[in-house]
Design a protein around this motif. Structure first.
Motif, PDB file in Angstrom:
ATOM      1  N   LEU A   1       0.824  -1.204   0.000  1.00 53.41           N
ATOM      2  CA  LEU A   1       0.000   0.000   0.000  1.00 53.41           C
ATOM      3  C   LEU A   1       0.862   1.260   0.000  1.00 53.41           C
TER       4      LEU A   1
ATOM      5  N   THR B   1       0.809   3.922  -3.074  1.00 55.47           N
ATOM      6  CA  THR B   1       0.467   5.302  -2.745  1.00 55.47           C
ATOM      7  C   THR B   1       1.563   6.250  -3.208  1.00 55.47           C
TER       8      THR B   1
ATOM      9  N   TYR C   1       1.332   6.536  -7.015  1.00 53.72           N
ATOM     10  CA  TYR C   1       0.186   7.357  -7.414  1.00 53.72           C
ATOM     11  C   TYR C   1       0.469   8.837  -7.189  1.00 53.72           C
TER      12      TYR C   1
END
Length: 63
Positions: free
Chosen positions: A18, A22, A25
C-alpha cells in the motif's frame, strides 16, 4: 504461534505494498501537474472534485 507470525508477515507485506502504490500514485499526480503547468499553463490539480464534476487527470466526468 505460527498463525500469529503469518498474520504479522502478511500485514507487513500488505502495508509495504500500500505504501509503494500510494507513493507511485502521488508521484504520477505530481508529474502530471508539472507537465500540465509547463506545457499548457493549466494549474488545476490532477484530481479535482467540483460541484457537478470529477476531474481525474485528463478525464472529466459530469453528473
Amino acid at each position: 504461534m505460527r498463525n500469529v507470525k503469518i498474520f504479522f508477515k502478511s500485514a507487513g507485506i500488505t502495508f509495504l505494498c500500500l505504501l509503494y502504490f500510494t507513493a507511485m500514485y502521488l508521484g504520477f499526480c505530481k508529474t502530471y501537474e508539472a507537465m500540465q503547468s509547463t506545457l499548457f499553463e493549466d494549474t488545476r490539480s490532477a484530481v479535482q472534485i467540483g460541484e457537478n464534476y470529477i476531474k481525474f487527470f485528463d478525464m472529466e466526468f459530469y453528473f
